[in-house]
Design a protein around this motif. Structure first.
Motif, PDB file in Angstrom:
ATOM      1  N   GLY A 149     -62.327 -21.680  21.743  1.00 49.09           N
ATOM      2  CA  GLY A 149     -61.158 -21.039  22.333  1.00 49.09           C
ATOM      3  C   GLY A 149     -60.516 -21.857  23.429  1.00 49.09           C
ATOM      4  N   ASP A 150     -59.408 -21.344  23.958  1.00 54.42           N
ATOM      5  CA  ASP A 150     -58.590 -22.083  24.928  1.00 54.42           C
ATOM      6  C   ASP A 150     -58.911 -21.774  26.389  1.00 54.42           C
ATOM      7  OD1 ASP A 150     -57.460 -19.567  25.249  1.00 54.42           O
ATOM      8  OD2 ASP A 150     -55.413 -20.207  24.816  1.00 54.42           O
ATOM      9  N   VAL A 192     -50.342  -0.541  24.647  1.00 55.94           N
ATOM     10  CA  VAL A 192     -49.886  -1.068  23.364  1.00 55.94           C
ATOM     11  C   VAL A 192     -50.842  -0.699  22.234  1.00 55.94           C
ATOM     12  CG1 VAL A 192     -48.652  -3.023  24.413  1.00 55.94           C
ATOM     13  CG2 VAL A 192     -51.032  -3.311  23.699  1.00 55.94           C
ATOM     14  N   LYS A 193     -50.289  -0.705  21.025  1.00 60.37           N
ATOM     15  CA  LYS A 193     -51.066  -0.528  19.807  1.00 60.37           C
ATOM     16  C   LYS A 193     -51.101  -1.882  19.091  1.00 60.37           C
ATOM     17  CE  LYS A 193     -49.042   2.146  16.918  1.00 60.37           C
ATOM     18  NZ  LYS A 193     -48.525   3.259  16.125  1.00 60.37           N
ATOM     19  N   VAL A 194     -52.281  -2.298  18.638  1.00 55.02           N
ATOM     20  CA  VAL A 194     -52.419  -3.553  17.910  1.00 55.02           C
ATOM     21  C   VAL A 194     -51.961  -3.353  16.475  1.00 55.02           C
ATOM     22  CG1 VAL A 194     -54.078  -5.236  17.020  1.00 55.02           C
ATOM     23  CG2 VAL A 194     -54.283  -4.421  19.377  1.00 55.02           C
ATOM     24  N   LEU A 195     -51.085  -4.264  16.010  1.00 53.32           N
ATOM     25  CA  LEU A 195     -50.588  -4.233  14.638  1.00 53.32           C
ATOM     26  C   LEU A 195     -51.242  -5.315  13.782  1.00 53.32           C
ATOM     27  CD1 LEU A 195     -46.797  -3.829  15.489  1.00 53.32           C
ATOM     28  CD2 LEU A 195     -48.469  -2.028  14.990  1.00 53.32           C
ATOM     29  N   GLY A 196     -51.611  -6.423  14.398  1.00 54.31           N
ATOM     30  CA  GLY A 196     -52.210  -7.548  13.691  1.00 54.31           C
ATOM     31  C   GLY A 196     -52.360  -8.721  14.626  1.00 54.31           C
ATOM     32  N   ALA A 197     -52.835  -9.837  14.093  1.00 59.64           N
ATOM     33  CA  ALA A 197     -53.046 -11.024  14.929  1.00 59.64           C
ATOM     34  C   ALA A 197     -53.003 -12.273  14.062  1.00 59.64           C
ATOM     35  CB  ALA A 197     -54.393 -10.933  15.640  1.00 59.64           C
ATOM     36  N   PHE A 198     -52.747 -13.399  14.697  1.00 63.95           N
ATOM     37  CA  PHE A 198     -52.871 -14.698  14.040  1.00 63.95           C
ATOM     38  C   PHE A 198     -53.389 -15.687  15.062  1.00 63.95           C
ATOM     39  CE2 PHE A 198     -48.594 -14.600  15.733  1.00 63.95           C
ATOM     40  CZ  PHE A 198     -48.332 -15.900  16.166  1.00 63.95           C
ATOM     41  N   SER A 199     -54.001 -16.743  14.569  1.00 66.93           N
ATOM     42  CA  SER A 199     -54.525 -17.754  15.484  1.00 66.93           C
ATOM     43  C   SER A 199     -53.727 -19.025  15.337  1.00 66.93           C
ATOM     44  CB  SER A 199     -56.009 -18.020  15.219  1.00 66.93           C
ATOM     45  OG  SER A 199     -56.177 -18.526  13.912  1.00 66.93           O
ATOM     46  N   LEU A 200     -53.489 -19.664  16.474  1.00 67.18           N
ATOM     47  CA  LEU A 200     -52.906 -20.997  16.492  1.00 67.18           C
ATOM     48  C   LEU A 200     -54.024 -21.979  16.774  1.00 67.18           C
ATOM     49  CD1 LEU A 200     -49.813 -20.607  18.859  1.00 67.18           C
ATOM     50  CD2 LEU A 200     -49.819 -20.617  16.373  1.00 67.18           C
ATOM     51  N   ILE A 201     -53.919 -23.149  16.221  1.00 69.10           N
ATOM     52  CA  ILE A 201     -54.752 -24.249  16.662  1.00 69.10           C
ATOM     53  C   ILE A 201     -53.810 -25.090  17.507  1.00 69.10           C
ATOM     54  CG2 ILE A 201     -56.226 -26.171  16.018  1.00 69.10           C
ATOM     55  CD1 ILE A 201     -57.200 -23.297  15.169  1.00 69.10           C
ATOM     56  N   ASP A 235     -56.197 -20.348  19.788  1.00 65.78           N
ATOM     57  CA  ASP A 235     -55.357 -19.552  20.684  1.00 65.78           C
ATOM     58  C   ASP A 235     -54.829 -18.353  19.898  1.00 65.78           C
ATOM     59  OD1 ASP A 235     -53.802 -18.670  22.782  1.00 65.78           O
ATOM     60  OD2 ASP A 235     -52.348 -20.301  22.659  1.00 65.78           O
ATOM     61  N   TRP A 236     -55.527 -17.211  20.018  1.00 70.28           N
ATOM     62  CA  TRP A 236     -55.133 -16.010  19.304  1.00 70.28           C
ATOM     63  C   TRP A 236     -53.890 -15.386  19.903  1.00 70.28           C
ATOM     64  CZ3 TRP A 236     -56.733 -14.290  14.743  1.00 70.28           C
ATOM     65  CH2 TRP A 236     -57.916 -14.814  14.230  1.00 70.28           C
TER      66      TRP A 236
END
Length: 185
Positions: A98-99, A121-130, A136-137
């Motif tokens: 992680g960062d 907030v409500k979580v809808l989804g996520a993606f990770s960056l490299i 870095d989520w």
């Protein structure tokens, strides 16, 4: 070098990273998010993880204040308190450490939320960056005060209600550092 130092209910200074609970209450499925950068701004603001009480302040690089050169941030941006992306252990999904920062939050409302605000907030989804060899989520959320909060339950609902939003988010975060001479994320 602008900064925000939060104050608790008794006027005592608090850390936006450590003093605020992750959830608004123990029964909630929602999360607290601390806004670092309101929608439409370009100043690279973030919780200072190495300073006492972790003020939100403009990041610097080589002694210069940092700005997002790609253009104004298209959504409210912040972090989840009491979270951390471990730089010493590979992430389970990406297999890359992680960062060393709190987990980032993208809040999709049309209205800018003031820096330092704590929103539910409500979580809808996520993606990770490299990003430069670090995981870095980015967690995509909708705030409780959004008129569509009850209608948007996941990323499919988000695309139905706000078509093109996911593509806009992904393109922004893929390319926002290219203007600085870096490779796409």
């Amino acid at each position: 070098n602008y900064f925000y130092q939060g104050k608790g209910s008794a006027g005592k200074q608090v850390s936006p990273w450590h003093s605020i609970p992750l959830r608004p209450n123990q029964q909630s499925d929602n999360f607290n998010c601390v806004i670092e950068m309101p929608k439409g701004t370009t100043e690279k603001m973030e919780v200072s993880t190495k300073e006492l009480l972790n003020p939100i302040k403009q990041d610097t690089k080589n002694g210069q204040l940092r700005y997002i050169k790609h253009g104004p941030i298209p959504y409210n941006y912040g972090m989840f308190p009491r979270t951390w992306e471990n730089p010493n252990t590979p992430d389970e999904t990406t297999k890359i450490p992680g960062d060393n920062d709190p987990i980032d939050v993208i809040e999709i409302s049309d209205t800018p939320v003031p820096m330092g605000s704590i929103i539910e907030v409500k979580v809808l989804g996520a993606f990770s960056l490299i990003d430069q060899g670090e995981t870095d989520w980015k967690v995509i959320t909708v705030q409780k005060n959004n008129v569509n909060f009850e209608k948007i339950k996941n990323l499919d609902d988000l695309e139905k209600k706000m078509p093109g939003t996911l593509n806009k988010i992904q393109e922004f975060y893929k390319n926002y550092k290219v203007c600085e001479g870096k490779e796409p994320n």
